[in-house]
Design an enzyme around this catalytic site. Structure first.
Site, PDB file in Angstrom:
ATOM      1  N   GLY A 142     -15.518  -6.822  55.908  1.00 48.51           N
ATOM      2  CA  GLY A 142     -15.817  -7.250  57.263  1.00 48.51           C
ATOM      3  C   GLY A 142     -14.626  -7.879  57.954  1.00 48.51           C
ATOM      4  CB  CYS A 143     -14.454 -10.637  60.407  1.00 47.39           C
ATOM      5  SG  CYS A 143     -15.564  -9.993  61.690  1.00 47.39           S
ATOM      6  CB  ALA A 144     -12.768 -11.836  55.363  1.00 52.74           C
TER       7      ALA A 144
END
Length: 361
Positions: A142-144
């Site tokens: 995801g965003c990480a």
């Protein structure tokens, strides 16, 4: 140690203003007047002006199968990743030209589509990579993913200091849009997420290309990973017949204070730094409230996080790609040798990733 050399972008074909997306959602979801007043202001308060997409606005008005969505993902991932890689390679600040034959590791990061073989195999067929190049596909971060991908490459280059790596982040959040899902999570996701593709060139500490650097560049000095247990429901995907349905908790800004702040303070203590000694906060802008929570948690000056706000305004949240765009902005900044910064992102898990960067030759 790993040296961040250059960041490239894939320039997507379609662009919509936030106001236009808001109008589309209003028509699609058939809200009554009370719901319009209660729910749609999320678009106005998101601090986003425009976003880019791989599909035109008419695409959002129709129903699509998982197969159709994923076919578009595979097609566009190859096209725009090639563009981002070419831009990255050709814009590197090296006196000696680096080519695809010089790349020893190719990484591909995504959470918005699936492919076996992974997209990096297709990219190898389109550019003159060596047949013995190592591949590292990373999915589901995801965003990480923009930060975790850099951490994994840092480890690889630490073990192979004479080599070079290219990391591609590709996220098409638009292809996950579910027009029949009227939950608040989907509405918030629709107000925040856009599409983007980035490529980052990294050199090992003993790479023969290091001597041809023409400007101070950020060296990745160390990193820290943290995953909060029993928090898998904070963000992610629910896989349904028509694709991915977003899971997006309203508690994320609260978790910045509860989890990210502690993680950051512990990391800075480990590297013997305080936040006021940092010149740059290269933060993934998950949203306006997330950035505000970060600033409050560590008393960060607006000037030190300005590019995160700028990227959010011009592109929205492109999941893992976003922090790479922010990193690209900081590469354009005139920095002094010895300046330090942290690159940080939050993602599903619930996870936090932090890297320490120091500008050097």
């Amino acid at each position: 140690m790993a040296i961040v050399c250059s960041v490239g972008q894939g320039i997507l074909e379609y662009e919509l203003t936030q106001d236009r997306v808001k109008d589309l959602v209003k028509d699609l979801f058939h809200y009554n007047e009370r719901e319009v007043k209660r729910l749609l202001p999320v678009f106005d308060h998101a601090a986003i002006h425009k976003r880019q997409f791989v599909v035109p606005e008419q695409w959002f008005l129709k129903d699509h199968s998982f197969e159709d969505r994923n076919h578009l993902f595979q097609q566009h991932a190859i096209t725009y990743s090639l563009q981002a890689m070419d831009n990255c390679i050709n814009s590197s600040p090296l006196q000696d030209h680096i080519s695809y034959e010089d790349i020893d590791l190719l990484v591909f990061v995504t959470s918005t589509g699936i492919s076996t073989p992974s997209i990096d195999a297709y990219l190898m067929n389109e550019r003159p990579f060596r047949r013995d190049v190592e591949r590292m596909p990373l999915w589901g971060l995801g965003c990480a993913g923009g930060a975790i991908g850099l951490s994994r490459v840092y480890n690889w280059l630490k073990a192979n200091p004479e080599k070079n790596a290219l990391i591609v982040n590709c996220e098409f959040c638009s292809l996950t849009f579910q027009k029949t899902d009227q939950t608040k999570s989907n509405l918030i996701g629709t107000a925040l997420f856009g599409d983007g593709v980035s490529a980052v060139l990294l050199l090992g500490e003993q790479s023969p290309f290091r001597k041809s650097l023409t400007r101070p560049s950020p060296f990745i000095k160390s990193y820290s990973s943290y995953t909060e247990k029993e928090s898998t429901d904070v963000m992610g995907w629910k896989v349904i017949n028509t694709g991915f349905e977003v899971i997006f908790s309203k508690s994320i800004p609260v978790l910045v204070h509860k989890i990210w702040k502690k993680h950051m303070e512990e990391f800075l203590h480990q590297v013997n730094l305080t936040s006021d000694k940092l010149s740059a906060f290269i933060a993934h802008p998950g949203g306006k409230k997330v950035l505000e929570a970060m600033m409050e948690a560590l008393h960060i000056q607006a000037s030190k996080i300005r590019y995160s706000k700028e990227v959010l305004k011009e592109h929205g949240n492109m999941s893992s790609v976003t922090v790479q765009y922010v990193l690209g902005k900081w590469l354009e900044e005139k920095m002094n040798i010895g300046d330090k910064g942290v690159l940080t992102a939050l993602g599903p898990g619930f996870s936090s990733e932090i890297l320490l960067l120091e500008w050097d030759r």
